[in-house]
Write an enzyme that holds these catalytic residues in place. Sequence first.
Site, mmCIF file in Angstrom:
data_model
loop_
_atom_site.group_PDB
_atom_site.id
_atom_site.type_symbol
_atom_site.label_atom_id
_atom_site.label_comp_id
_atom_site.label_asym_id
_atom_site.label_seq_id
_atom_site.Cartn_x
_atom_site.Cartn_y
_atom_site.Cartn_z
ATOM 1 N N THR A 80 41.127 30.429 30.352
ATOM 2 C CA THR A 80 40.272 31.626 30.324
ATOM 3 C C THR A 80 41.187 32.829 30.440
ATOM 4 O OG1 THR A 80 40.008 31.913 32.721
ATOM 5 C CG2 THR A 80 38.538 30.323 31.634
ATOM 6 N N ASP A 81 40.598 34.009 30.311
ATOM 7 C CA ASP A 81 41.422 35.221 30.421
ATOM 8 C C ASP A 81 42.037 35.347 31.818
ATOM 9 O OD1 ASP A 81 40.943 35.863 27.818
ATOM 10 O OD2 ASP A 81 39.176 37.091 28.270
ATOM 11 N N CYS A 82 41.279 34.942 32.829
ATOM 12 C CA CYS A 82 41.806 35.070 34.195
ATOM 13 C C CYS A 82 42.607 33.845 34.629
ATOM 14 C CB CYS A 82 40.673 35.365 35.174
ATOM 15 S SG CYS A 82 39.218 34.341 34.924
ATOM 16 N N TYR A 83 42.329 32.696 33.988
ATOM 17 C CA TYR A 83 43.045 31.464 34.318
ATOM 18 C C TYR A 83 43.615 30.852 33.033
ATOM 19 C CZ TYR A 83 40.635 31.700 38.851
ATOM 20 O OH TYR A 83 40.174 32.083 40.070
#
Lengths: 135, 394
Positions: free
Chosen positions: B136-139
């Site tokens: 994901t964008d954050c992970y």
Amino acid sequence: MIRRKVVLHFPREKVDKPIVSKLVRDYNLDFNILKASITPKEEGLLVMEITGEDEDYRRGVDYLEACGVEVQPLSQDVARNDERCTHCGACLAVCPTRALYLDGESMEVVFDREECVACELCVKVCPPRAMEIKY
Amino acid sequence: MGKTIKEINERIKSGKAVVVTAEEIIDLVREKGVGRVAREVDVITTGTFGPMCSSGALINLGHPRPRMKIHRAWLNDVPAYCGIAAVDIYLGATEMAEHDPLNEVYPGEFRYGGAHVIEDLVAGRKVRLRAEAYGTDCYPLKRWETELTLQDLPDARLFNPRNAYQNYNVAVNLSDRVIYTYMGVLRPNLGNANYCSAGQLSPLLNDPLFRTIGVGTRIFLGGGIGYVVDRGTQHHPEVPRTPRGHPRRPSGTLAVIGDLKGMNPRYLVGYSMLGYGATLAVGIGIPIPVLDEEVVESASVSDEELYAPVVDYSVDYPQGTGRVLGEVSYAQLRSGEVEILGRRVPTASLSSYARAREIANVLKEWIRSGRFLLTEPVELLPCPDRDRKGGEGS
């Protein structure tokens, strides 16, 4: 008086002859069959415990060898890894000779190797896998 | 008259507490009577050590760099549940290593499962982690492989939804073939009877109506410190009881939690049940505060007065018929032979009485030396018989 566990290997051509019964009749020996397997194309194999006087035992083994039977001491052994044994007692359900029994005082499972006939039933039944086969 | 947990803790702190095991109290009561023992003894320690399938580890792995929202994870090839936060996973004791043949070659050996991973971690051995993610964008991280030990984990808790069963079935086999069960190997035609309880030493059999063991009770768990967090799953207190209140059927259970980092592999052992699966043998010890005579009365119960139901595991258990073949006492079970349907049947145990006794003694020493204090339960566990009895008594 001696008591020995031996493995007898019967050559193919002797498989259908009565041989071991003579140990009782002619050599005053007692035996207890622990394991037997005979297949048509292979040799016969008999694991048994022989009990009797020293002299009778020696004569009995000579007789077996003269018949073409190979006599070997039972070398396969079951050992217990005492570090892994939790003394639950699951093995007591399958041990046929009471080589594994519960000590009523300590409530620990005792393994008496003298009584073990190396049937190996306990090996896979032991939940923590503390029973091991040694060759 | 009566003592409070606060008073008992004061005596523990000053090194004056009198602590006995649930085995020792039996003879003590026979010798001195309930009243005197209730005055003289402060704590009774119990113990049990047996396979408890409903067990597992709640682990926080800590974030790799870059960070990762783990979608699938394996520890030594045993899959863990990842449907919680990014690096939190739950490793169930009975989960099998991927590619294990299971029961394809019957009976399967089930040599390595979640329980064995937990034992390896507690023993300080290295464990291989493999994790996958969709990113994901954050992970953003998508794959992670590393070796780790228990000390590398930010959090690792043993979190068992159902442990310490109060009484249990005696398993037999009425069929004409060998069967392989979670109660061990059962030989045909009543060849053996397997049981699984520490009987007179078992925690919940010594507090049959849950008068002292409740939410928040501090316990010995796997060789470390743990807590009762709730009733366990399948907690069924409404069962037939003996005149002294002890259940004659499987009854109460506990959900427990504790820090894996303080535990000891002697009391947390990976088990392989032939033809069934992997499970974790868990050691649990629970202190019972001697609040009054009734506590002593209940805890002085002996194996002669505790009964377990005999159940056929070839048809009745798998089909859920509910049929019970009879009852036998724990004293009979421990003698090595019981009578069932008119036949003498040899017994075997899955619960280690020797180790249960050891645990009760370790807990006794912890309390005596002042390093283990008792807790007041925040809430008692459900038990209609206790509530009815309390109503009559007051």
